[in-house]
Structure formats: structure tokens, C-alpha cells
Design a protein around this motif. Structure first.
Motif, PDB file in Angstrom:
ATOM      1  N   THR A   3      12.338  10.977   6.548  1.00  0.00           N
ATOM      2  CA  THR A   3      12.098   9.835   7.413  1.00  0.00           C
ATOM      3  C   THR A   3      10.695   9.295   7.109  1.00  0.00           C
ATOM      4  O   THR A   3       9.882   9.964   6.459  1.00  0.00           O
ATOM      5  CB  THR A   3      12.150  10.241   8.894  1.00  0.00           C
ATOM      6  N   VAL A   4      10.415   8.108   7.600  1.00  0.00           N
ATOM      7  CA  VAL A   4       9.067   7.549   7.455  1.00  0.00           C
ATOM      8  C   VAL A   4       8.065   8.475   8.155  1.00  0.00           C
ATOM      9  O   VAL A   4       6.983   8.743   7.628  1.00  0.00           O
ATOM     10  CB  VAL A   4       9.004   6.113   8.015  1.00  0.00           C
ATOM     11  N   ASP A   5       8.438   8.987   9.336  1.00  0.00           N
ATOM     12  CA  ASP A   5       7.556   9.919  10.052  1.00  0.00           C
ATOM     13  C   ASP A   5       7.243  11.144   9.209  1.00  0.00           C
ATOM     14  O   ASP A   5       6.095  11.593   9.154  1.00  0.00           O
ATOM     15  CB  ASP A   5       8.192  10.362  11.376  1.00  0.00           C
ATOM     16  N   GLY A   6       8.249  11.691   8.541  1.00  0.00           N
ATOM     17  CA  GLY A   6       8.043  12.857   7.693  1.00  0.00           C
ATOM     18  C   GLY A   6       7.106  12.569   6.538  1.00  0.00           C
ATOM     19  O   GLY A   6       6.243  13.388   6.197  1.00  0.00           O
ATOM     20  N   ALA A   7       7.261  11.392   5.924  1.00  0.00           N
ATOM     21  CA  ALA A   7       6.381  11.010   4.818  1.00  0.00           C
ATOM     22  C   ALA A   7       4.943  10.849   5.308  1.00  0.00           C
ATOM     23  O   ALA A   7       4.008  11.333   4.662  1.00  0.00           O
ATOM     24  CB  ALA A   7       6.874   9.709   4.182  1.00  0.00           C
ATOM     25  N   PHE A   8       4.767  10.197   6.463  1.00  0.00           N
ATOM     26  CA  PHE A   8       3.415  10.021   7.015  1.00  0.00           C
ATOM     27  C   PHE A   8       2.798  11.384   7.339  1.00  0.00           C
ATOM     28  O   PHE A   8       1.607  11.597   7.095  1.00  0.00           O
ATOM     29  CB  PHE A   8       3.464   9.143   8.275  1.00  0.00           C
ATOM     30  N   ASP A   9       3.590  12.294   7.873  1.00  0.00           N
ATOM     31  CA  ASP A   9       3.081  13.628   8.194  1.00  0.00           C
ATOM     32  C   ASP A   9       2.603  14.356   6.944  1.00  0.00           C
ATOM     33  O   ASP A   9       1.527  14.957   6.941  1.00  0.00           O
ATOM     34  CB  ASP A   9       4.148  14.462   8.904  1.00  0.00           C
ATOM     35  N   ARG A  10       3.388  14.306   5.876  1.00  0.00           N
ATOM     36  CA  ARG A  10       3.006  14.998   4.637  1.00  0.00           C
ATOM     37  C   ARG A  10       1.734  14.409   4.034  1.00  0.00           C
ATOM     38  O   ARG A  10       0.833  15.136   3.620  1.00  0.00           O
ATOM     39  CB  ARG A  10       4.133  14.931   3.613  1.00  0.00           C
ATOM     40  N   ILE A  11       1.671  13.091   3.947  1.00  0.00           N
ATOM     41  CA  ILE A  11       0.496  12.454   3.353  1.00  0.00           C
ATOM     42  C   ILE A  11      -0.727  12.650   4.246  1.00  0.00           C
ATOM     43  O   ILE A  11      -1.818  12.950   3.767  1.00  0.00           O
ATOM     44  CB  ILE A  11       0.770  10.967   3.071  1.00  0.00           C
ATOM     45  N   GLY A  12      -0.542  12.504   5.559  1.00  0.00           N
ATOM     46  CA  GLY A  12      -1.642  12.722   6.500  1.00  0.00           C
ATOM     47  C   GLY A  12      -2.182  14.136   6.426  1.00  0.00           C
ATOM     48  O   GLY A  12      -3.398  14.354   6.453  1.00  0.00           O
ATOM     49  N   SER A  13      -1.297  15.116   6.303  1.00  0.00           N
ATOM     50  CA  SER A  13      -1.729  16.513   6.180  1.00  0.00           C
ATOM     51  C   SER A  13      -2.544  16.727   4.909  1.00  0.00           C
ATOM     52  O   SER A  13      -3.558  17.429   4.922  1.00  0.00           O
ATOM     53  CB  SER A  13      -0.518  17.451   6.185  1.00  0.00           C
ATOM     54  N   ALA A  14      -2.112  16.107   3.809  1.00  0.00           N
ATOM     55  CA  ALA A  14      -2.855  16.235   2.551  1.00  0.00           C
ATOM     56  C   ALA A  14      -4.255  15.632   2.687  1.00  0.00           C
ATOM     57  O   ALA A  14      -5.231  16.212   2.208  1.00  0.00           O
ATOM     58  CB  ALA A  14      -2.099  15.553   1.410  1.00  0.00           C
ATOM     59  N   LEU A  15      -4.350  14.491   3.359  1.00  0.00           N
ATOM     60  CA  LEU A  15      -5.663  13.874   3.567  1.00  0.00           C
ATOM     61  C   LEU A  15      -6.545  14.737   4.467  1.00  0.00           C
ATOM     62  O   LEU A  15      -7.734  14.915   4.203  1.00  0.00           O
ATOM     63  CB  LEU A  15      -5.506  12.473   4.166  1.00  0.00           C
ATOM     64  N   GLN A  16      -5.969  15.292   5.515  1.00  0.00           N
ATOM     65  CA  GLN A  16      -6.754  16.127   6.425  1.00  0.00           C
ATOM     66  C   GLN A  16      -7.216  17.407   5.740  1.00  0.00           C
ATOM     67  O   GLN A  16      -8.319  17.886   6.010  1.00  0.00           O
ATOM     68  CB  GLN A  16      -5.956  16.408   7.694  1.00  0.00           C
ATOM     69  N   SER A  31      11.678  -4.300  15.498  1.00  0.00           N
ATOM     70  CA  SER A  31      12.498  -3.363  14.732  1.00  0.00           C
ATOM     71  C   SER A  31      12.181  -3.339  13.242  1.00  0.00           C
ATOM     72  O   SER A  31      12.901  -2.716  12.477  1.00  0.00           O
ATOM     73  CB  SER A  31      13.976  -3.708  14.931  1.00  0.00           C
ATOM     74  N   SER A  32      11.102  -3.982  12.824  1.00  0.00           N
ATOM     75  CA  SER A  32      10.794  -4.041  11.393  1.00  0.00           C
ATOM     76  C   SER A  32      10.404  -2.683  10.821  1.00  0.00           C
ATOM     77  O   SER A  32      10.576  -2.439   9.636  1.00  0.00           O
ATOM     78  CB  SER A  32       9.677  -5.045  11.116  1.00  0.00           C
ATOM     79  N   GLY A  33       9.847  -1.823  11.653  1.00  0.00           N
ATOM     80  CA  GLY A  33       9.479  -0.501  11.194  1.00  0.00           C
ATOM     81  C   GLY A  33       8.159  -0.421  10.463  1.00  0.00           C
ATOM     82  O   GLY A  33       7.830   0.607   9.901  1.00  0.00           O
ATOM     83  N   ASP A  34       7.376  -1.508  10.424  1.00  0.00           N
ATOM     84  CA  ASP A  34       6.080  -1.467   9.757  1.00  0.00           C
ATOM     85  C   ASP A  34       5.160  -0.482  10.475  1.00  0.00           C
ATOM     86  O   ASP A  34       5.205  -0.349  11.701  1.00  0.00           O
ATOM     87  CB  ASP A  34       5.433  -2.852   9.733  1.00  0.00           C
ATOM     88  N   ARG A  35       4.341   0.203   9.688  1.00  0.00           N
ATOM     89  CA  ARG A  35       3.466   1.236  10.255  1.00  0.00           C
ATOM     90  C   ARG A  35       2.229   1.402   9.386  1.00  0.00           C
ATOM     91  O   ARG A  35       2.317   1.288   8.160  1.00  0.00           O
ATOM     92  CB  ARG A  35       4.264   2.543  10.295  1.00  0.00           C
ATOM     93  N   GLY A  52       8.438  -1.957   6.252  1.00  0.00           N
ATOM     94  CA  GLY A  52       9.863  -1.727   6.441  1.00  0.00           C
ATOM     95  C   GLY A  52      10.743  -2.725   5.725  1.00  0.00           C
ATOM     96  O   GLY A  52      11.778  -2.362   5.162  1.00  0.00           O
ATOM     97  N   LYS A  53      10.367  -3.993   5.716  1.00  0.00           N
ATOM     98  CA  LYS A  53      11.178  -5.018   5.068  1.00  0.00           C
ATOM     99  C   LYS A  53      11.218  -4.798   3.556  1.00  0.00           C
ATOM    100  O   LYS A  53      12.268  -4.882   2.933  1.00  0.00           O
ATOM    101  CB  LYS A  53      10.640  -6.406   5.398  1.00  0.00           C
ATOM    102  N   ALA A  54      10.075  -4.519   2.964  1.00  0.00           N
ATOM    103  CA  ALA A  54      10.000  -4.280   1.519  1.00  0.00           C
ATOM    104  C   ALA A  54      10.382  -2.845   1.149  1.00  0.00           C
ATOM    105  O   ALA A  54      10.582  -2.555  -0.025  1.00  0.00           O
ATOM    106  CB  ALA A  54       8.592  -4.571   1.015  1.00  0.00           C
ATOM    107  N   ARG A  55      10.465  -1.960   2.153  1.00  0.00           N
ATOM    108  CA  ARG A  55      10.725  -0.531   1.941  1.00  0.00           C
ATOM    109  C   ARG A  55       9.712   0.042   0.949  1.00  0.00           C
ATOM    110  O   ARG A  55      10.057   0.692  -0.030  1.00  0.00           O
ATOM    111  CB  ARG A  55      12.163  -0.283   1.513  1.00  0.00           C
TER     112      ARG A  55
END
Length: 104
Positions: A3-16, A31-35, A52-55
């Protein structure tokens, strides 16, 4: 698939792990899902961006007040491939940490 949340968690953990602190996060209310999530260190700011639109998942570096792409990857309609997110995480782990010490 991630999921997008999972990807953000992995990248955020690497940065931290590299010493960056979580600064802020913004999500679209529609509902665009931009973050966007921003991480900072004494020498540099990094943001993780999902369009989200461009994925498109991007990692960007703050360069004199403007964001510059460091790494990015487009994803198809079925989701975020684990291996592609892992490649972004490796790139962050290998290069962002080194870049953040350039000012020393």
C-alpha cells in the motif's frame, strides 16, 4: 504488493535510521490519494511524495528552497511492487545519508 502507507513507512524508517526526524505530513482530503511526508536533519530536508493520479512515488531533496527529484518510480494500477519500493529504500539508505554530510 504494498500500500502507499507501507511504502511511506519503509522509506520513512530508512530516513530515520540515517538520523532524519519526521517533520510533517499532508494528505489530500479528497479521493486523489496525494500525500507528502517531510523529514529533516540539521543539514538537509527530504520529502516523500505520492501523486495518486500519476501513480508516482518520489523522494525529493530540498535544494535552496526548491524540491529536486532524488529518486522516483511510477506504479501500475495493481499497486506498489515490493521490489521497486525496496530499491528506493536502498537508494535512500546508500545515498541520502552520504549527501546529508556534504556540508560537514
Amino acid at each position: 504488493m504494498l500500500t502507499v502507507d507501507g511504502a511511506f513507512d519503509r522509506i520513512g524508517s530508512a530516513l530515520q535510521e540515517k538520523g532524519y526526524a519526521f517533520a510533517k505530513e499532508e494528505k489530500d482530503s479528497d479521493s486523489s490519494g496525494d500525500r507528502v511526508a517531510v523529514f529533516t536533519s540539521p543539514n538537509m530536508s527530504v520529502r516523500v511524495l505520492w501523486n495518486g493520479k500519476a501513480r508516482l512515488l518520489a523522494v525529493q531533496i530540498d535544494a535552496d528552497g526548491g524540491w529536486v527529484d532524488f529518486a522516483r518510480h511510477g506504479f501500475g494500477p495493481k499497486g506498489l511492487e515490493d521490489s521497486a519500493v525496496d530499491a528506493l529504500v536502498r537508494k535512500v539508505g546508500n545515498e541520502v545519508g552520504e549527501t546529508s554530510t556534504d556540508a560537514d
